[in-house]
Design a protein around this motif. Structure first.
Motif, PDB file in Angstrom:
ATOM      1  N   ASN A 131      13.026 -28.729 -66.607  1.00 50.66           N
ATOM      2  CA  ASN A 131      12.927 -27.345 -67.063  1.00 50.66           C
ATOM      3  C   ASN A 131      13.888 -26.470 -66.281  1.00 50.66           C
ATOM      4  O   ASN A 131      13.951 -26.570 -65.055  1.00 50.66           O
ATOM      5  CB  ASN A 131      11.495 -26.831 -66.881  1.00 50.66           C
ATOM      6  CG  ASN A 131      10.513 -27.646 -67.669  1.00 50.66           C
ATOM      7  OD1 ASN A 131      10.696 -27.885 -68.855  1.00 50.66           O
ATOM      8  ND2 ASN A 131       9.463 -28.112 -67.005  1.00 50.66           N
ATOM      9  N   ARG A 132      14.588 -25.591 -66.970  1.00 46.83           N
ATOM     10  CA  ARG A 132      15.504 -24.657 -66.316  1.00 46.83           C
ATOM     11  C   ARG A 132      14.682 -23.536 -65.690  1.00 46.83           C
ATOM     12  O   ARG A 132      13.804 -22.963 -66.326  1.00 46.83           O
ATOM     13  CB  ARG A 132      16.489 -24.084 -67.335  1.00 46.83           C
ATOM     14  CG  ARG A 132      17.492 -23.140 -66.731  1.00 46.83           C
ATOM     15  CD  ARG A 132      18.811 -23.804 -66.667  1.00 46.83           C
ATOM     16  NE  ARG A 132      19.768 -23.018 -65.922  1.00 46.83           N
ATOM     17  CZ  ARG A 132      21.004 -22.861 -66.297  1.00 46.83           C
ATOM     18  NH1 ARG A 132      21.425 -23.391 -67.408  1.00 46.83           N
ATOM     19  NH2 ARG A 132      21.831 -22.188 -65.546  1.00 46.83           N
ATOM     20  N   THR A 133      14.938 -23.235 -64.426  1.00 51.13           N
ATOM     21  CA  THR A 133      14.264 -22.165 -63.695  1.00 51.13           C
ATOM     22  C   THR A 133      15.329 -21.344 -62.973  1.00 51.13           C
ATOM     23  O   THR A 133      16.493 -21.751 -62.926  1.00 51.13           O
ATOM     24  CB  THR A 133      13.264 -22.725 -62.658  1.00 51.13           C
ATOM     25  OG1 THR A 133      13.998 -23.317 -61.584  1.00 51.13           O
ATOM     26  CG2 THR A 133      12.325 -23.751 -63.279  1.00 51.13           C
ATOM     27  N   PRO A 134      14.965 -20.221 -62.380  1.00 51.53           N
ATOM     28  CA  PRO A 134      15.945 -19.458 -61.603  1.00 51.53           C
ATOM     29  C   PRO A 134      16.537 -20.246 -60.428  1.00 51.53           C
ATOM     30  O   PRO A 134      17.628 -19.946 -59.966  1.00 51.53           O
ATOM     31  CB  PRO A 134      15.141 -18.255 -61.097  1.00 51.53           C
ATOM     32  CG  PRO A 134      14.042 -18.098 -62.095  1.00 51.53           C
ATOM     33  CD  PRO A 134      13.698 -19.497 -62.524  1.00 51.53           C
ATOM     34  N   ARG A 135      15.818 -21.287 -59.969  1.00 46.67           N
ATOM     35  CA  ARG A 135      16.316 -22.093 -58.839  1.00 46.67           C
ATOM     36  C   ARG A 135      17.160 -23.275 -59.284  1.00 46.67           C
ATOM     37  O   ARG A 135      17.703 -23.998 -58.465  1.00 46.67           O
ATOM     38  CB  ARG A 135      15.146 -22.605 -58.005  1.00 46.67           C
ATOM     39  CG  ARG A 135      14.345 -21.503 -57.349  1.00 46.67           C
ATOM     40  CD  ARG A 135      13.302 -22.044 -56.434  1.00 46.67           C
ATOM     41  NE  ARG A 135      12.319 -22.830 -57.184  1.00 46.67           N
ATOM     42  CZ  ARG A 135      11.262 -23.409 -56.649  1.00 46.67           C
ATOM     43  NH1 ARG A 135      11.058 -23.307 -55.347  1.00 46.67           N
ATOM     44  NH2 ARG A 135      10.407 -24.083 -57.382  1.00 46.67           N
ATOM     45  N   GLY A 136      17.233 -23.554 -60.571  1.00 47.51           N
ATOM     46  CA  GLY A 136      17.958 -24.714 -61.082  1.00 47.51           C
ATOM     47  C   GLY A 136      17.110 -25.418 -62.116  1.00 47.51           C
ATOM     48  O   GLY A 136      16.519 -24.782 -62.978  1.00 47.51           O
ATOM     49  N   PHE A 137      17.023 -26.736 -62.039  1.00 45.95           N
ATOM     50  CA  PHE A 137      16.192 -27.529 -62.934  1.00 45.95           C
ATOM     51  C   PHE A 137      15.062 -28.151 -62.135  1.00 45.95           C
ATOM     52  O   PHE A 137      15.264 -28.574 -61.001  1.00 45.95           O
ATOM     53  CB  PHE A 137      17.023 -28.630 -63.609  1.00 45.95           C
ATOM     54  CG  PHE A 137      17.958 -28.113 -64.658  1.00 45.95           C
ATOM     55  CD1 PHE A 137      17.518 -27.908 -65.959  1.00 45.95           C
ATOM     56  CD2 PHE A 137      19.271 -27.821 -64.346  1.00 45.95           C
ATOM     57  CE1 PHE A 137      18.386 -27.433 -66.935  1.00 45.95           C
ATOM     58  CE2 PHE A 137      20.143 -27.341 -65.313  1.00 45.95           C
ATOM     59  CZ  PHE A 137      19.694 -27.152 -66.611  1.00 45.95           C
ATOM     60  N   GLU A 138      13.865 -28.224 -62.751  1.00 46.09           N
ATOM     61  CA  GLU A 138      12.693 -28.762 -62.068  1.00 46.09           C
ATOM     62  C   GLU A 138      11.852 -29.589 -63.030  1.00 46.09           C
ATOM     63  O   GLU A 138      11.823 -29.311 -64.228  1.00 46.09           O
ATOM     64  CB  GLU A 138      11.821 -27.630 -61.508  1.00 46.09           C
ATOM     65  CG  GLU A 138      12.532 -26.760 -60.499  1.00 46.09           C
ATOM     66  CD  GLU A 138      11.646 -25.656 -59.929  1.00 46.09           C
ATOM     67  OE1 GLU A 138      10.411 -25.737 -60.068  1.00 46.09           O
ATOM     68  OE2 GLU A 138      12.202 -24.728 -59.335  1.00 46.09           O
ATOM     69  N   VAL A 139      11.180 -30.579 -62.479  1.00 48.80           N
ATOM     70  CA  VAL A 139      10.232 -31.377 -63.246  1.00 48.80           C
ATOM     71  C   VAL A 139       9.200 -31.959 -62.283  1.00 48.80           C
ATOM     72  O   VAL A 139       9.517 -32.243 -61.130  1.00 48.80           O
ATOM     73  CB  VAL A 139      10.944 -32.501 -64.037  1.00 48.80           C
ATOM     74  CG1 VAL A 139      11.527 -33.560 -63.124  1.00 48.80           C
ATOM     75  CG2 VAL A 139      10.027 -33.119 -65.077  1.00 48.80           C
TER      76      VAL A 139
END
Length: 121
Positions: free
Chosen positions: A62-70
């Protein structure tokens, strides 16, 4: 309680939380490396366990303000979590061929004689 984030690959923009996950636990993988820096709109974590990359799977991040996360489950009884990343154009970030590898804690479970209480060691 805040969990400590691994600093193993901070220089290459990959972190996990908790820093040393355990079997049967969720681990959050955070990525803001070269694929993001080169404009990737989608990134997938390619995950495997142990020295032979058992039980491989791809997870859309998932795209977030910090980059991509899962967040992924550590369901394989292993001592290593291995990950590399690819974008939707099939460009890869595999840490210059070394991949990203993190230790995993193994918990043994003991049962009481009445089988009602389990204790993690």
């Amino acid at each position: 309680m805040k969990q400590k984030i691994a600093a193993n690959y901070l220089y290459s923009s990959v972190t996990i939380s908790p820093s040393i996950p355990a079997v049967n636990q969720e681990v959050q993988i955070m990525y803001n490396g070269i694929l993001l820096q080169n404009g990737a709109s989608e990134v997938y974590a390619h995950v495997g366990f142990g020295s032979n990359w058992k039980s491989t799977a791809d997870y859309k991040m998932n795209r977030t303000p910090r980059g991509f996360e899962v967040s992924i489950p550590i369901t394989n009884h292993t001592d290593r979590l291995n990950v590399c990343f690819k974008d939707s154009a099939n460009n890869w970030d595999n840490n210059s061929g070394s991949n990203y590898s993190f230790p995993v804690k193994r918990h043994s479970v003991e049962y009481s004689l009445d089988y009602e209480t389990e204790v993690c060691i």
